[in-house]
Structures are given as C-alpha cells and as structure tokens.
Design a protein around this motif. Structure first.
Motif, PDB file in Angstrom:
ATOM      1  N   CYS A 125       0.840  -1.202   0.000  1.00 27.08           N
ATOM      2  CA  CYS A 125       0.000   0.000   0.000  1.00 27.08           C
ATOM      3  C   CYS A 125       0.874   1.250   0.000  1.00 27.08           C
ATOM      4  CB  CYS A 125      -0.922  -0.008   1.211  1.00 27.08           C
ATOM      5  SG  CYS A 125      -2.123   1.350   1.234  1.00 27.08           S
ATOM      6  N   ARG A 126       1.945   1.244   0.771  1.00 27.92           N
ATOM      7  CA  ARG A 126       2.851   2.398   0.786  1.00 27.92           C
ATOM      8  C   ARG A 126       3.491   2.596  -0.587  1.00 27.92           C
ATOM      9  NH1 ARG A 126       4.373  -0.312   5.745  1.00 27.92           N
ATOM     10  NH2 ARG A 126       3.392   0.733   7.530  1.00 27.92           N
ATOM     11  N   THR A 127       3.856   1.502  -1.234  1.00 29.15           N
ATOM     12  CA  THR A 127       4.435   1.589  -2.575  1.00 29.15           C
ATOM     13  C   THR A 127       3.426   2.170  -3.556  1.00 29.15           C
ATOM     14  OG1 THR A 127       5.899  -0.303  -2.181  1.00 29.15           O
ATOM     15  CG2 THR A 127       5.433   0.262  -4.479  1.00 29.15           C
ATOM     16  N   ILE A 128       2.184   1.705  -3.471  1.00 28.46           N
ATOM     17  CA  ILE A 128       1.127   2.211  -4.346  1.00 28.46           C
ATOM     18  C   ILE A 128       0.961   3.712  -4.153  1.00 28.46           C
ATOM     19  CG2 ILE A 128      -1.363   2.166  -4.779  1.00 28.46           C
ATOM     20  CD1 ILE A 128      -1.248  -0.852  -4.060  1.00 28.46           C
ATOM     21  N   ARG A 129       0.969   4.159  -2.891  1.00 32.31           N
ATOM     22  CA  ARG A 129       0.775   5.580  -2.611  1.00 32.31           C
ATOM     23  C   ARG A 129       1.912   6.437  -3.165  1.00 32.31           C
ATOM     24  NH1 ARG A 129      -3.026   5.254  -3.295  1.00 32.31           N
ATOM     25  NH2 ARG A 129      -4.851   4.832  -2.043  1.00 32.31           N
ATOM     26  N   GLU A 130       3.098   5.864  -3.274  1.00 33.28           N
ATOM     27  CA  GLU A 130       4.219   6.606  -3.847  1.00 33.28           C
ATOM     28  C   GLU A 130       4.054   6.795  -5.346  1.00 33.28           C
ATOM     29  OE1 GLU A 130       7.616   4.334  -2.823  1.00 33.28           O
ATOM     30  OE2 GLU A 130       7.616   4.922  -0.704  1.00 33.28           O
ATOM     31  N   GLN A 131       3.243   5.916  -5.975  1.00 34.14           N
ATOM     32  CA  GLN A 131       3.135   5.904  -7.431  1.00 34.14           C
ATOM     33  C   GLN A 131       1.824   6.473  -7.956  1.00 34.14           C
ATOM     34  OE1 GLN A 131       3.717   1.758  -8.333  1.00 34.14           O
ATOM     35  NE2 GLN A 131       5.902   1.795  -7.843  1.00 34.14           N
ATOM     36  N   SER A 132       0.738   6.365  -7.193  1.00 34.98           N
ATOM     37  CA  SER A 132      -0.566   6.775  -7.719  1.00 34.98           C
ATOM     38  C   SER A 132      -1.548   7.045  -6.594  1.00 34.98           C
ATOM     39  CB  SER A 132      -1.132   5.676  -8.636  1.00 34.98           C
ATOM     40  OG  SER A 132      -1.663   4.611  -7.873  1.00 34.98           O
ATOM     41  N   ASN A 133      -2.734   7.532  -6.987  1.00 37.93           N
ATOM     42  CA  ASN A 133      -3.822   7.788  -6.041  1.00 37.93           C
ATOM     43  C   ASN A 133      -4.934   6.752  -6.151  1.00 37.93           C
ATOM     44  OD1 ASN A 133      -2.689  10.195  -4.981  1.00 37.93           O
ATOM     45  ND2 ASN A 133      -3.388  11.322  -6.779  1.00 37.93           N
ATOM     46  N   VAL A 134      -4.645   5.600  -6.779  1.00 38.81           N
ATOM     47  CA  VAL A 134      -5.683   4.578  -6.925  1.00 38.81           C
ATOM     48  C   VAL A 134      -6.201   4.178  -5.543  1.00 38.81           C
ATOM     49  CG1 VAL A 134      -3.970   2.702  -6.971  1.00 38.81           C
ATOM     50  CG2 VAL A 134      -6.249   2.319  -7.908  1.00 38.81           C
ATOM     51  N   PRO A 135      -7.519   4.115  -5.346  1.00 37.62           N
ATOM     52  CA  PRO A 135      -8.065   3.773  -4.033  1.00 37.62           C
ATOM     53  C   PRO A 135      -7.675   2.357  -3.591  1.00 37.62           C
ATOM     54  CG  PRO A 135      -9.749   4.756  -5.428  1.00 37.62           C
ATOM     55  CD  PRO A 135      -8.578   4.483  -6.300  1.00 37.62           C
ATOM     56  N   VAL A 136      -7.434   2.198  -2.296  1.00 38.03           N
ATOM     57  CA  VAL A 136      -7.085   0.899  -1.707  1.00 38.03           C
ATOM     58  C   VAL A 136      -8.016   0.615  -0.537  1.00 38.03           C
ATOM     59  CG1 VAL A 136      -5.321  -0.432  -0.492  1.00 38.03           C
ATOM     60  CG2 VAL A 136      -4.657   1.072  -2.377  1.00 38.03           C
ATOM     61  N   ILE A 137      -8.620  -0.573  -0.539  1.00 37.20           N
ATOM     62  CA  ILE A 137      -9.417  -1.039   0.593  1.00 37.20           C
ATOM     63  C   ILE A 137      -8.724  -2.254   1.186  1.00 37.20           C
ATOM     64  CG2 ILE A 137     -11.606  -2.042   1.348  1.00 37.20           C
ATOM     65  CD1 ILE A 137     -13.020  -0.500  -0.822  1.00 37.20           C
ATOM     66  N   PHE A 138      -8.373  -2.192   2.459  1.00 34.91           N
ATOM     67  CA  PHE A 138      -7.828  -3.374   3.126  1.00 34.91           C
ATOM     68  C   PHE A 138      -8.969  -4.321   3.491  1.00 34.91           C
ATOM     69  CE2 PHE A 138      -3.833  -1.019   4.196  1.00 34.91           C
ATOM     70  CZ  PHE A 138      -2.963  -1.948   3.655  1.00 34.91           C
ATOM     71  N   LEU A 139      -8.784  -5.597   3.189  1.00 32.80           N
ATOM     72  CA  LEU A 139      -9.721  -6.660   3.555  1.00 32.80           C
ATOM     73  C   LEU A 139      -8.882  -7.713   4.250  1.00 32.80           C
ATOM     74  CD1 LEU A 139     -12.612  -7.794   3.353  1.00 32.80           C
ATOM     75  CD2 LEU A 139     -11.940  -8.863   1.198  1.00 32.80           C
ATOM     76  N   THR A 140      -8.951  -7.768   5.598  1.00 34.00           N
ATOM     77  CA  THR A 140      -7.957  -8.514   6.347  1.00 34.00           C
ATOM     78  C   THR A 140      -8.514  -9.048   7.657  1.00 34.00           C
ATOM     79  OG1 THR A 140      -5.792  -8.314   7.442  1.00 34.00           O
ATOM     80  CG2 THR A 140      -7.157  -6.328   7.329  1.00 34.00           C
ATOM     81  N   ALA A 141      -7.848 -10.071   8.178  1.00 34.86           N
ATOM     82  CA  ALA A 141      -8.230 -10.639   9.471  1.00 34.86           C
ATOM     83  C   ALA A 141      -7.701  -9.811  10.636  1.00 34.86           C
ATOM     84  CB  ALA A 141      -7.720 -12.081   9.582  1.00 34.86           C
ATOM     85  N   LEU A 142      -6.804  -8.888  10.380  1.00 34.53           N
ATOM     86  CA  LEU A 142      -6.267  -8.022  11.438  1.00 34.53           C
ATOM     87  C   LEU A 142      -7.327  -6.990  11.785  1.00 34.53           C
ATOM     88  CD1 LEU A 142      -2.640  -7.508  10.075  1.00 34.53           C
ATOM     89  CD2 LEU A 142      -3.475  -9.241  11.671  1.00 34.53           C
ATOM     90  N   ASP A 143      -7.918  -7.118  12.980  1.00 32.06           N
ATOM     91  CA  ASP A 143      -9.125  -6.336  13.268  1.00 32.06           C
ATOM     92  C   ASP A 143      -9.045  -5.463  14.507  1.00 32.06           C
ATOM     93  OD1 ASP A 143      -9.064  -8.334  15.147  1.00 32.06           O
ATOM     94  OD2 ASP A 143     -11.100  -9.067  14.772  1.00 32.06           O
TER      95      ASP A 143
END
Length: 225
Positions: A64-82
């Motif tokens: 996600c950090r890498t994505i943010r360095e490259q673009s503004n594409v939206p990211v939704i985390f879907l995870t067991a870490l709650d």
C-alpha cells in the motif's frame, strides 16, 4: 466504462468468491495471490485495489505504501487483522477504507461504490483546463490540444505553481523560494529565466506573445489573463 479492480488475497477461496460476486455487479476483476504477482499487476490501470495485510511473501501494508508513492488509486484493506491499532496502521499506510474479516460481500460492494464515488470527485478536482491546455495534477501530466507535453520536473513544478496561484502575480523571489532543482539547490534567477523560456516553447503557440505564462514587468509572472 467497466471499472477494473484488483484483489490481492492469498486465500484462493475468498479471492474467487469475491471475484465472482463483484463480476456479477458489473466489475472487471483480476486476482493476485502474493506480493510478487501484485507488484507485476500494478502497471495496469485499476480503478481500485482490494488488499490483504498478510501475504505469503510480505506485508500488504508495504505494498500500500508503494502504491501511494506511485498513484492515487483507491485501496481497501480486507484482512483478518481487526484491532484498532491494525486499522490505524492501515490508514497510515494510505488505505481509503478498512474491512475486517469475516465480512459481508454486499457490505464490501457498498464500500467499494462509496470509495469510487469519492475518488471520482477527487479526480475531477485534479483536472485543470484553460484554452488548449489541460493539467492532470493527480498524474502530473500536461496536455496541449489533448497531446501530451513532456516537461522536466522543474518545468512542471513551475507551471503547477503558477496555475495554482492563477489570478495572482508571483514575484520572482517567491518563485525562487519554492522551485527546487533535482540536486535540491535553489534555482537561481538566470536558471529561472531558462525554465520560463523552455516552458513557453513547449506550451505556447507563440512564445513571443504568450497566453499562458505572462510576464508582469519588474515583478514576476502570472498565469493567463
């Protein structure tokens, strides 16, 4: 236009189920089951990425950090870490929403639609058009008569500064204070003259009679009329 999503999830059953459900809602969906495959997929034009935190070859947070360095594409985390700390870490990494497992696919769909709506409004705000010139601030791209214009980093910063202060006169000193070259040295006044001249050559129909970068004699520059 069909919106294209990427699911990054190592659980094949979860990824497959979400893919089938979302494709039934009209999306085009690709899946990546590890970080390596996800990184390869990032060169494609996705409108949204659904991302797990725990992947077999690394952390989704790092991706996600890498994505943010490259673009503004939206990211939704879907995870067991709650836990609250997990969610805070996810938002700090740059996600737009965070959903804990187990989850409802319909709730996921509603969250996707909400994030895409926000993203669409932000994309509209990131576009600036004046006469034949268009600037996509989100992608740092410039177009003249819909044809891409290749600017250097400093030329782009200079144009962006003038456009975002449209209606104001930017003094030479104020421009010099804000524009940096690639070596992180202040651009001197002679170098500023060179960048102004090169920028005009690239975006003006007649650089001797500019319609975008206007000289205010004895003071500095302004954008447009």
């Amino acid at each position: 236009m069909v919106q294209k999503l990427l699911i990054v999830e190592d659980d094949v059953i979860i990824a497959g189920g979400v893919k089938v459900f979302l494709e039934g809602k009209g999306y085009s969906v690709d899946c990546a089951f590890n970080l390596a495959d996800a990184r390869k997929a990032l060169n494609q034009n996705y409108q949204l990425i659904i991302l797990d935190c725990n992947l077999p070859d690394g952390s989704g947070l790092d991706l996600c950090r890498t994505i943010r360095e490259q673009s503004n594409v939206p990211v939704i985390f879907l995870t067991a870490l709650d836990t609250e700390e997990d969610m805070i870490e996810g938002f700090r990494a740059g996600c737009d929403d965070y959903i804990a497992k187990p989850f409802s696919v319909e709730l996921l769909n509603q969250r996707i639609m909400a994030v895409l709506r926000r993203s669409g409004r932000e994309e509209e705000r990131s576009l600036f058009s004046y006469r034949e010139l268009t600037i996509d601030f989100g992608k740092m791209q410039v177009f003249l008569n819909q044809i891409p214009v290749k600017l250097s980093g400093t030329e782009y910063k200079l144009l962006e500064l003038l456009v975002k202060n449209k209606g104001q006169v930017m003094t030479r000193d104020s421009i010099l204070e804000r524009i940096w070259d690639c070596n992180e040295n202040f651009v001197d006044e002679n170098t500023l003259n060179v960048h102004i001249r090169r920028l005009r050559q690239k975006i003006e129909t007649d650089s001797r009679h500019p319609q975008y970068i206007i000289t205010v004699f004895g003071i500095g520059y302004t954008f447009g009329e």
